[in-house]
Design a protein around this motif. Structure first.
Motif, PDB file in Angstrom:
ATOM      1  N   TYR A  17      21.366  24.251  38.347  1.00  0.00           N
ATOM      2  CA  TYR A  17      22.260  24.545  39.462  1.00  0.00           C
ATOM      3  C   TYR A  17      22.694  23.264  40.155  1.00  0.00           C
ATOM      4  O   TYR A  17      22.047  22.230  40.066  1.00  0.00           O
ATOM      5  CB  TYR A  17      21.629  25.525  40.448  1.00  0.00           C
ATOM      6  N   GLU A  18      23.829  23.374  40.817  1.00  0.00           N
ATOM      7  CA  GLU A  18      24.400  22.266  41.582  1.00  0.00           C
ATOM      8  C   GLU A  18      23.796  22.318  42.980  1.00  0.00           C
ATOM      9  O   GLU A  18      24.085  23.235  43.751  1.00  0.00           O
ATOM     10  CB  GLU A  18      25.915  22.415  41.642  1.00  0.00           C
ATOM     11  N   HIS A  19      22.951  21.360  43.303  1.00  0.00           N
ATOM     12  CA  HIS A  19      22.217  21.449  44.578  1.00  0.00           C
ATOM     13  C   HIS A  19      23.100  21.271  45.803  1.00  0.00           C
ATOM     14  O   HIS A  19      22.706  21.636  46.904  1.00  0.00           O
ATOM     15  CB  HIS A  19      21.023  20.484  44.602  1.00  0.00           C
ATOM     16  N   GLU A  20      24.319  20.779  45.636  1.00  0.00           N
ATOM     17  CA  GLU A  20      25.234  20.612  46.767  1.00  0.00           C
ATOM     18  C   GLU A  20      26.021  21.888  47.092  1.00  0.00           C
ATOM     19  O   GLU A  20      26.699  21.947  48.108  1.00  0.00           O
ATOM     20  CB  GLU A  20      26.214  19.467  46.496  1.00  0.00           C
ATOM     21  N   THR A  21      25.939  22.896  46.211  1.00  0.00           N
ATOM     22  CA  THR A  21      26.638  24.148  46.494  1.00  0.00           C
ATOM     23  C   THR A  21      26.082  24.736  47.789  1.00  0.00           C
ATOM     24  O   THR A  21      24.873  24.836  47.968  1.00  0.00           O
ATOM     25  CB  THR A  21      26.468  25.149  45.345  1.00  0.00           C
ATOM     26  N   ARG A  22      26.976  25.102  48.677  1.00  0.00           N
ATOM     27  CA  ARG A  22      26.610  25.540  50.021  1.00  0.00           C
ATOM     28  C   ARG A  22      25.491  26.577  50.033  1.00  0.00           C
ATOM     29  O   ARG A  22      25.622  27.653  49.442  1.00  0.00           O
ATOM     30  CB  ARG A  22      27.846  26.105  50.711  1.00  0.00           C
ATOM     31  N   ASP A  23      24.397  26.250  50.690  1.00  0.00           N
ATOM     32  CA  ASP A  23      23.238  27.122  50.902  1.00  0.00           C
ATOM     33  C   ASP A  23      22.562  27.606  49.620  1.00  0.00           C
ATOM     34  O   ASP A  23      21.700  28.482  49.685  1.00  0.00           O
ATOM     35  CB  ASP A  23      23.609  28.346  51.747  1.00  0.00           C
TER      36      ASP A  23
END
Length: 144
Positions: A61-67
């Motif tokens: 997963y993209e850890h910067e994706t909101r929340d």
């Protein structure tokens, strides 16, 4: 153990030989037995959603994706009865890999796995289910 004879087309026989060599099987029979065991286990789990299982849920997963990181962690806490352990790996500056070991009824584990890998920002999710022998636990009741 019984001995049987089967007829296979060349393409299937080539596949079995490549599969067996790639995995290091000593014979075609061993390779075919493992393929059949895996298929039988998968079919049995399809037939009984309450059967106990263990599973490995992996996803990137993209850890910067909101929340997203918070939502994934909250979901694991909400399903602490299914989540045995989680491994978190930082792949690079933008992406993480998580592997969660799960244990519970097939239906509950599948539902939880699906809810994790369908989150926006999660990709390459996979749930590997393994049936287990033994006593069944009461049906899973999600937390509210």
């Amino acid at each position: 153990m019984q001995r049987i004879t089967i007829s296979l087309d060349d393409a299937l026989l080539d596949f079995i030989d490549r599969f067996g060599e790639g995995r290091g099987y000593s014979s075609r029979s061993e390779a075919i037995r493992d393929i059949l065991r895996e298929t039988a286990a998968r079919e049995e789990m399809q037939a009984d959603a309450s059967a106990p299982c263990v599973a490995a849920l992996s996803y990137v997963y993209e850890h910067e994706t909101r929340d997203l990181a918070r939502r994934l962690t909250t979901a694991q806490h909400d399903h602490h009865d299914l989540t045995v352990a989680t491994l978190h790996v930082h792949l690079d500056h933008a992406e993480c890999l998580e592997v969660a070991v799960l244990k519970g009824p097939v239906a509950a584990v599948r539902e939880f796995g699906d809810s994790m890998v369908t989150q926006r920002g999660v990709r390459l999710g996979h749930l590997h289910l393994v049936p287990v022998e033994g006593h069944a636990h009461p049906p899973h009741k999600p937390h509210k």
